[in-house]
Enzyme design. Structure first.
Site, PDB file in Angstrom:
ATOM      1  N   LYS A 138       0.978  -1.179   0.011  1.00  0.00           N
ATOM      2  CA  LYS A 138      -0.176  -0.114  -0.004  1.00  0.00           C
ATOM      3  C   LYS A 138       0.844   1.400  -0.014  1.00  0.00           C
ATOM      4  CE  LYS A 138      -4.174  -1.850   1.634  1.00  0.00           C
ATOM      5  NZ  LYS A 138      -5.305  -2.005   2.740  1.00  0.00           N
ATOM      6  N   LYS A 217      -3.780  -7.666 -13.031  1.00  0.00           N
ATOM      7  CA  LYS A 217      -4.748  -8.128 -11.984  1.00  0.00           C
ATOM      8  C   LYS A 217      -5.970  -6.846 -11.957  1.00  0.00           C
ATOM      9  CE  LYS A 217      -6.087  -8.964  -7.290  1.00  0.00           C
ATOM     10  NZ  LYS A 217      -5.447  -8.473  -5.912  1.00  0.00           N
ATOM     11  N   LYS A 220      -8.987  -1.292  -8.332  1.00  0.00           N
ATOM     12  CA  LYS A 220      -9.043  -0.052  -8.586  1.00  0.00           C
ATOM     13  C   LYS A 220      -8.088   0.911  -8.701  1.00  0.00           C
ATOM     14  CE  LYS A 220     -10.586   0.350  -3.607  1.00  0.00           C
ATOM     15  NZ  LYS A 220     -10.365  -1.113  -3.238  1.00  0.00           N
TER      16      LYS A 220
END
Ligand code: ADP
Ligand code: TRP
Length: 347
Positions: A138, A217, A220
């Site tokens: 992240k 993949k 969003k």
């Protein structure tokens, strides 16, 4: 704990194997959470939502919650969070979640989850959390490296353990979080006595990695999604935008490397899939034709859910009522666990 995402661990079971189990009464609870952090897409559907909903009739007790506290690691606007949370509620109900069979609620309606998160934090070694790859992934995507993002796996463990859950359907990116959860539960139990059953991850095989319009993949964060509730022009634009190779119309094509085909397979029967594969191999069919066939499948699958979603959006009191009733049931369970945990910990 494994360092590789998705590596098989003792806490993992395939969904198909699980379906064949006869669950004893004390091993029936299935729980999963979904973050309200953006529009849900086909990857979320085939990798998670479908399992959350389709297995409602099996011999298990279901809890699904909207992880609005978790979304605070990325979404920093209150009105946006409220809207996204409502979106997830509408999406799940429209897609067939039956509130009579599944306890469906908002994470923040059970604030006790933070009390347990503290107790778990105190039996968690920092080194263990430092190994979590979701944190590294992240921050690599540019998300603010807050303490909340760092300790996210502890809140997630609390989400699972507070309902004494046995099975957690997740995508393979979440398997490591399940391993951390088992570790925390084991440590707590060893220190204070057996309070928590050790939960297992339930892994989906088919559709484990749904590709996005660019072949990576679907996510969003990559801007390559096809949203479940997209329709009309917007949906057409996403599907027609799927990247293909440049084999000319008349040339034979390889279905196994084609994103359109990979997506079509998720919707089609075996016979339909075989028929499209034959069309690819024979040549004389352009990718545009395959895209139109995919589009038709998407409309067919989600058309009725779009209708239901519109109806639900016109009846928000009903939706709020569902979430509140779910929260009351969930909170009663959480209170039982907290009673045991507090007593065990001498609080
Ligand atoms: P995103 O990558 O769009 O941010 P999330 O990380 O919020 O999606 O994923 C929510 C759930 O959907 C997870 O259980 C995850 O495993 C599943 N999921 C997301 N993208 C895909 C995909 N492309 N294929 C299969 N499952 C996916
Ligand atoms: N971390 C999960 C995700 O990003 C969402 C989540 C939060 C969850 N708490 C959970 C999933 C508990 C399963 C169980 O997709």
């Amino acid at each position: 704990m494994s360092d590789t995402p998705g590596q098989k661990s003792p806490g993992t079971m395939s969904y198909s194997k699980w379906k064949s189990l006869k669950l004893p009464p004390d091993r029936r609870r299935v729980l999963s959470g979904v973050q309200p952090s953006g529009k849900l897409h086909l990857g979320n559907y085939f990798g998670a939502i479908r399992q959350h909903i389709a297995s409602q009739d099996e011999d298990a007790e279901r809890f699904i919650f909207i992880a609005d506290y978790h979304s605070m690691t990325t979404v920093t606007d209150g009105a946006q969070r409220r809207a996204l949370t409502l979106d997830v509620a509408l999406d799940y109900l429209a897609l067939g979640l039956d509130p009579a069979k599944t306890t469906f609620f908002r994470q923040s309606d059970v604030p006790e989850v933070h009390e347990l998160a503290w107790m778990l934090a105190c039996v968690t070694n920092t080194g263990l959390i430092e190994k979590a790859h979701s944190f590294k992934d992240k921050i690599a995507k540019g998300i603010e490296p807050s303490v909340g993002l760092f300790t996210y796996p502890i809140l997630m463990a609390s989400d699972i353990l507070i309902y004494r859950s046995n099975w957690v359907p997740v995508g393979d990116d979440q398997v490591q979080h399940l391993e951390l959860t088992r570790d925390m539960a084991g440590k707590f139990n060893r220190a204070y006595g057996e309070v928590f059953p050790l939960p297992q991850a339930l892994l989906v095989e088919a559709g484990a990695k749904v590709p996005g319009t660019d072949g990576q993949k679907m996510s969003k964060s990559y801007g390559n999604t096809i949203d479940i509730f997209a329709e009309g022009k917007a949906l057409k634009k996403s599907v027609m935008g799927i990247v293909t190779d440049s084999t000319p119309l008349e040339g034979a094509k390889d279905p196994t490397t084609c994103t359109i085909f990979a997506l079509y397979q998720l919707f089609a029967t075996q016979d339909e899939t075989d028929a499209l594969a034959a069309m690819y191999r024979a040549g004389g069919m352009g990718y545009g034709t395959a895209k139109s066939m995919l589009l038709e499948k998407i409309d067919e699958r989600f058309g009725p859910a779009r209708e239901r979603r519109r109806e639900l959006a016109g009846n928000l009191d009903y939706v709020e009522g569902v979430l509140r009733a779910g929260a009351a049931r969930a909170r009663a369970e959480a209170e039982i666990t907290m009673g045991l945990a507090r007593k065990a910990a001498g609080l």
